[in-house]
Structure formats: C-alpha cells, structure tokens
Design a protein around this motif. Sequence first.
Motif, PDB file in Angstrom:
ATOM      1  N   UNK A  78       0.833  -1.200   0.000  1.00 33.74           N
ATOM      2  CA  UNK A  78       0.000   0.000   0.000  1.00 33.74           C
ATOM      3  C   UNK A  78       0.868   1.249   0.000  1.00 33.74           C
ATOM      4  N   UNK A  79       0.385   2.295  -0.669  1.00 37.36           N
ATOM      5  CA  UNK A  79       1.030   3.604  -0.611  1.00 37.36           C
ATOM      6  C   UNK A  79       0.328   4.430   0.465  1.00 37.36           C
ATOM      7  N   UNK A  80       1.067   5.281   1.121  1.00 34.33           N
ATOM      8  CA  UNK A  80       0.503   6.076   2.215  1.00 34.33           C
ATOM      9  C   UNK A  80      -0.636   6.988   1.757  1.00 34.33           C
ATOM     10  N   UNK A  81      -0.645   7.390   0.488  1.00 38.96           N
ATOM     11  CA  UNK A  81      -1.730   8.271   0.024  1.00 38.96           C
ATOM     12  C   UNK A  81      -3.069   7.536  -0.109  1.00 38.96           C
ATOM     13  N   UNK A  82      -3.066   6.215   0.057  1.00 38.98           N
ATOM     14  CA  UNK A  82      -4.318   5.446   0.041  1.00 38.98           C
ATOM     15  C   UNK A  82      -4.786   5.115   1.456  1.00 38.98           C
ATOM     16  N   UNK A  83      -4.053   5.576   2.472  1.00 39.82           N
ATOM     17  CA  UNK A  83      -4.397   5.296   3.867  1.00 39.82           C
ATOM     18  C   UNK A  83      -5.419   6.317   4.346  1.00 39.82           C
ATOM     19  N   UNK A  84      -6.366   5.851   5.159  1.00 39.80           N
ATOM     20  CA  UNK A  84      -7.345   6.754   5.747  1.00 39.80           C
ATOM     21  C   UNK A  84      -7.716   6.266   7.142  1.00 39.80           C
ATOM     22  N   UNK A  85      -8.287   7.157   7.940  1.00 39.78           N
ATOM     23  CA  UNK A  85      -8.679   6.802   9.306  1.00 39.78           C
ATOM     24  C   UNK A  85     -10.113   6.290   9.283  1.00 39.78           C
ATOM     25  N   UNK A  86     -10.249   4.987   9.437  1.00 37.11           N
ATOM     26  CA  UNK A  86     -11.574   4.366   9.391  1.00 37.11           C
ATOM     27  C   UNK A  86     -12.181   4.234  10.782  1.00 37.11           C
ATOM     28  N   UNK A  87     -11.419   4.551  11.823  1.00 35.96           N
ATOM     29  CA  UNK A  87     -11.869   4.450  13.211  1.00 35.96           C
ATOM     30  C   UNK A  87     -12.230   3.015  13.588  1.00 35.96           C
ATOM     31  N   UNK A  88     -11.594   2.040  12.933  1.00 36.66           N
ATOM     32  CA  UNK A  88     -11.896   0.635  13.231  1.00 36.66           C
ATOM     33  C   UNK A  88     -10.831   0.005  14.126  1.00 36.66           C
ATOM     34  N   UNK A  89      -9.690   0.688  14.325  1.00 36.58           N
ATOM     35  CA  UNK A  89      -8.648   0.161  15.189  1.00 36.58           C
ATOM     36  C   UNK A  89      -7.500  -0.505  14.466  1.00 36.58           C
ATOM     37  N   UNK A  90      -7.588  -0.593  13.143  1.00 34.96           N
ATOM     38  CA  UNK A  90      -6.508  -1.164  12.337  1.00 34.96           C
ATOM     39  C   UNK A  90      -6.193  -0.210  11.192  1.00 34.96           C
TER      40      UNK A  90
END
Length: 153
Positions: A78-90
């Motif tokens: 994964x690239x960091x620009x595809x990361x998001x905060x889903x509030x799921x804990x992972x």
Amino acid sequence: MKYLNILAILLITACSTQGQNSKVQTIDKSEEEWKAELTELEYYILREKGTERPWTGEYNEHKEKGVYTCAACGNILFYSNAKFDSHCGWPSYFEYATDSSVVESKDYSHGMVRTEITCAKCGGHLGHVFNDGPPPTGLRYCINSVSLDFVAE
C-alpha cells in the motif's frame, strides 16, 4: 540490508510498465523457515491468520508518507496516500499498490463470510477487505500492523 532490498523492489516497481499485469514471483518456504524468520506475533498473524487487538498496532495512527510493505517478504502492498482513518482500530487503505500486491479470497471462518487479503508474493495473511470505504473505490482494506513494514518517502 532489509531496507536495501525494499529500495530495490521500489525501483523495479517504478520502472515497470504501468497497467501491465506482471506475474509475481512467489516465495515458497516451509513453516519451520517462517518460524525461524518471523517473531512469534508475526508468525501468528501472517502464517496462522491471526488478528492483532484493535488500536494496538504500530501503523494504526501512522501518518508518514511512504510505502507499506509485507513484513515477511518486503512486497509492496500500500502507498501512504491510500491510507485513511476508518476508526476501526486497524490501519485502513482504500486501494492496494499494484496488481502484484495482494490476493483476495473468500474467508468462511468465525461464522462469517469475508474477503481475506494475503500477500501475493509470500501468501502471508494481511487482513480483510470490506465495502464500507471512501471514494474512489468504496473499499476498506483493514490490515494488521504486524503484517506491515514501512519505508518512508
């Protein structure tokens, strides 16, 4: 040495033709070899399909720019620009990096039907993908931090 290998992988990926579906060279090791190379927790998650406790992973709230790779083999995931905060804990991503990053398969464990995500190169368990992510894909790749390494930009 590990970072030099990851850098070499990044350079090879950057130089490859975009959009081309390349064949992944897979890693075939015995479970004894994996046990010798991985920590106890890495082995539990990557090889035995375990799950780390939510909100305990190193990369859950990680914000640096760079590339997330497989902790077992260094494959770009994964690239960091595809990361998001889903509030799921992972750690969560809305897309994987390349056609050679992950393999999706049905998971019928624990009385549920889910889509499991494994590393396309070594077969290590990463997590699951769900249909509740943000645009543009609408997907949430929910990944165990222990399954990941990070290479800063």
